[in-house]
Write an enzyme that holds these catalytic residues in place. Structure first.
Site, PDB file in Angstrom:
ATOM      1  N   CYS B  83      -2.723 -15.215  19.364  1.00  0.00           N
ATOM      2  CA  CYS B  83      -2.233 -16.360  18.580  1.00  0.00           C
ATOM      3  C   CYS B  83      -3.321 -16.938  17.685  1.00  0.00           C
ATOM      4  O   CYS B  83      -3.048 -17.825  16.883  1.00  0.00           O
ATOM      5  CB  CYS B  83      -1.694 -17.444  19.503  1.00  0.00           C
ATOM      6  SG  CYS B  83      -0.963 -16.801  21.020  1.00  0.00           S
ATOM      7  N   SER B 207       6.225 -25.210  22.063  1.00  0.00           N
ATOM      8  CA  SER B 207       6.468 -24.938  20.641  1.00  0.00           C
ATOM      9  C   SER B 207       7.442 -23.769  20.505  1.00  0.00           C
ATOM     10  O   SER B 207       7.484 -22.885  21.349  1.00  0.00           O
ATOM     11  CB  SER B 207       5.148 -24.594  19.955  1.00  0.00           C
ATOM     12  OG  SER B 207       4.575 -23.451  20.547  1.00  0.00           O
ATOM     13  N   ILE B 209       8.929 -20.294  18.763  1.00  0.00           N
ATOM     14  CA  ILE B 209       8.489 -19.160  17.951  1.00  0.00           C
ATOM     15  C   ILE B 209       9.232 -19.228  16.616  1.00  0.00           C
ATOM     16  O   ILE B 209      10.032 -20.131  16.375  1.00  0.00           O
ATOM     17  CB  ILE B 209       8.749 -17.811  18.641  1.00  0.00           C
ATOM     18  CG1 ILE B 209      10.257 -17.595  18.854  1.00  0.00           C
ATOM     19  CG2 ILE B 209       7.988 -17.716  19.956  1.00  0.00           C
ATOM     20  CD1 ILE B 209      10.626 -16.163  19.126  1.00  0.00           C
ATOM     21  N   LYS B 329       4.592 -27.498  17.478  1.00  0.00           N
ATOM     22  CA  LYS B 329       5.811 -28.003  18.113  1.00  0.00           C
ATOM     23  C   LYS B 329       6.974 -28.139  17.136  1.00  0.00           C
ATOM     24  O   LYS B 329       8.106 -27.771  17.454  1.00  0.00           O
ATOM     25  CB  LYS B 329       5.518 -29.367  18.770  1.00  0.00           C
ATOM     26  CG  LYS B 329       6.711 -29.986  19.470  1.00  0.00           C
ATOM     27  CD  LYS B 329       7.104 -29.179  20.686  1.00  0.00           C
ATOM     28  CE  LYS B 329       8.475 -29.533  21.237  1.00  0.00           C
ATOM     29  NZ  LYS B 329       9.566 -28.827  20.533  1.00  0.00           N
ATOM     30  N   HIS B 333       5.776 -21.936  15.554  1.00  0.00           N
ATOM     31  CA  HIS B 333       4.635 -21.127  15.974  1.00  0.00           C
ATOM     32  C   HIS B 333       4.913 -19.630  15.762  1.00  0.00           C
ATOM     33  O   HIS B 333       5.167 -18.900  16.718  1.00  0.00           O
ATOM     34  CB  HIS B 333       4.340 -21.430  17.453  1.00  0.00           C
ATOM     35  CG  HIS B 333       3.144 -20.749  18.020  1.00  0.00           C
ATOM     36  ND1 HIS B 333       2.070 -20.335  17.256  1.00  0.00           N
ATOM     37  CD2 HIS B 333       2.831 -20.399  19.308  1.00  0.00           C
ATOM     38  CE1 HIS B 333       1.172 -19.753  18.043  1.00  0.00           C
ATOM     39  NE2 HIS B 333       1.606 -19.780  19.286  1.00  0.00           N
TER      40      HIS B 333
END
Lengths: 385, 385
Positions: B83, B207, B209, B329, B333
């Site tokens: 990430c 959060s 995706i 959030k 993400h």
């Protein structure tokens, strides 16, 4: 950019390392490089790898390997351009040291390919080609290269047997390299009778996959100025060029335009031309790739790559020795590690440490690592005094 | 190293882009950045991506995207630390320009995560954790963060509701960002009643995706010296640190040691401390991560991250505004793109172009992108005059 020196090298033999995890292979190559450089710590680690996410279910190799080698905390990341990932690790380490953000960096290429089924490995390898235009149709890498080779034979009038010496030379050289996957010479008859994989590519035209890892340590050349021998290997040229991922979309599928561009830039940086290169580690994933690389880099006329081999010029005694430690064909092709093996082998030659594989009096070596079927090409020129 | 300026930014809204392939998302962000910088060509492209090999069956994104954006031939590669890949693309572009090998570089973060099943995506995400110690046991990312959050609540005496404001602030800010995945504010009641995912982490702690891409263009600061406004954003600090991949193996699982190290180096480079940071784009993959980042970077005492939120200090009007455009959030993400969204958003704030989300009078912004559950942490400090 300041000049960069390679002061340490390490490798593990290419093979089927059932007993070692990927991180252990990388670690073994790194520990050897650290010992060679007489260092215990560096400031950054750049990892060349293509398939660990797919085959090992492990991404995020930078932090993983840093920790494993006892350097938890240092800067680390993975770099990838398919089969060109290994040389990119060196390229990135060079940029890190060259920009001054660190004064020492490790570059390691690592791949573990034999713990999974051939189908899984072949599918993972196919992600190097265009998913939208090539692999979705089921074309494998050997299939793509077979199309290129077939067209090349048609255009320039070569027969399959005209490629034999690329394979024979690689195996003859690999027989002198204790880290090579295959250490047995082959004859013209073995080449001719090898099982066909994707016509016209037979088993002896294709390089074997394998597990492997190779590593180098780089520092600013100024730091080791005046030192003789081992430390005195400098990067005189380094360059990356790209081309269309899909072969059909290239201006000429028989011309490695990224190899031409990348080599030209590296020659310019080094201030030399192909005639001054003492040996050339080509990316002989398939025999046709050796021919195309030699042409694009100025060692042979267009369409005349096989002529160099037939004239005996690619052997250790020839004008431009290639695959001096076995190449992808005999040393083996652990994809993300291959480019780093080429670097480690070139340093070995330039140091005069290649044992029975040593080529006399070499001062300038070139390596060329290819991602996909020619879409990312990385050229390095290494020099010693 | 010479100072580096960010002269162009581009992004696509984070969402479910069923109609666009990964290469198109990357291209759209890049075209926007080129237009913003009033450029048509750069010399190199660095791609931050984690999962395309696994989810799109497409590795080798550097050459693919270069070709798609009409720059066939340029240097290109992918960089990855789970990430944390997005910020690493900027880091690599900075090294390339900083070392002098190129004078202009594109950095793009891109990820496409919604074309595959949740199981496939969750499995691919799990490759960011330790395959040997964590994911092999079936632990997911949310599971790992739940273990950390539970322990944190136990050690420091916090209740679940004490984390609410991290989520509420992110959604309030995301509501002012047209590129955010979720643009609706939430209330304390929504937070409290959200469905539990992995106790104590509920849906409003985690959060989402998404598919996304964001890009920046960097050049030597000297090249744009004297220019006002848009071009006048400089990288004052940039740093990467690592930690153990597996959470259990860290000295203190409640302390982001890589964040502390990385922030300290970035502060030193910029010649400032946390008190001079005007806003902070934290990697709020989970609310607990916001708390831990604020502590490790010197904005709160150990164990006191939630206090900052409860005191109203993380809002646009507070002492240290965080997730100013929605954070992970609310903006979303898209893993390998996230770090680049943080950079693009920070540049937007520093330029005064954030519209309703604008924070007044900001001159210094910090971003922190996290790979895995804290194993690779990349900090950038951006400045304007």
């Amino acid at each position: 950019m300041q000049e960069i020196a390679i002061i340490g090298i390490g490798q593990v033999p290419v093979g089927e390392h059932w007993g070692k995890r990927l991180v252990e292979l990388a670690g073994d190559a790194i520990f050897a490089a650290l010992e060679d450089a007489e260092l215990t710590q560096v400031e950054a680690l750049y990892v060349g790898n293509m398939m660990a996410g797919q085959l090992d279910k492990q991404s995020h190799l930078g932090a993983l390997i840093s920790d494993w080698i006892g350097m938890r905390g240092i800067e680390a990341m993975t770099v990838e351009a398919a089969c060109g990932s290994g040389a990119l690790a060196l390229r990135t380490a060079m940029m890190a040291v060259g920009s001054g953000i660190v004064t020492s960096a490790l570059a390691v290429g690592v791949e573990k390919m034999t713990d999974t089924s051939p189908l899984e490995t072949t599918s993972a390898l196919a992600t190097a080609a265009s998913a939208d235009w090539e692999s979705i149709h089921g074309v494998t890498f050997v299939g793509l290269n077979a199309l290129i080779m077939r067209r090349y034979m048609y255009e320039y009038g070569w027969k399959h047997e005209d490629f034999a010496l690329f394979s024979i030379n690689a195996h003859a050289n690999g027989a002198k390299n204790p880290n090579a996957r295959f250490q047995t010479p082959i004859t013209a008859d073995v080449y001719k009778k090898a099982v066909m994989i994707a016509d016209p590519i037979n088993l002896m035209d294709a390089s074997p996959i394998g597990d492997g890892a190779a590593a180098v340590i780089v520092v600013p050349a100024d730091l080791v100025k005046g030192r003789k021998g081992k430390s005195n290997i400098r990067i005189a040229g380094s360059s990356v060029s790209t081309d269309s991922l899909a072969v059909h979309d290239r201006q000429d599928p028989l011309w490695l335009s990224a190899a031409e561009k990348s080599a030209k830039k590296a020659y310019d940086q080094a201030g030399i031309g192909p005639e001054e290169i003492d040996f050339f580690e080509v990316h002989d994933a398939f025999t046709i790739m050796s021919a195309l690389s030699l042409e694009a880099c100025g060692f042979a006329e267009r369409g005349q790559g096989p002529r160099l081999a037939l004239d005996g010029e690619i052997t250790p005694e020839g004008k431009i020795p290639i695959t001096t430690m076995g190449g992808l064909k005999a040393r083996g092709h652990p994809v993300g590690a291959t480019g780093m093996y080429q670097i480690v082998e070139s340093v070995t030659q330039l140091r005069g440490e290649a044992g029975p594989a040593q080529i006399d009096g070499v001062k300038v070596g070139m390596t060329q690592n290819i991602g996909g079927s020619g879409a990312t090409i990385i050229t390095h020129i290494l020099k010693t005094d």
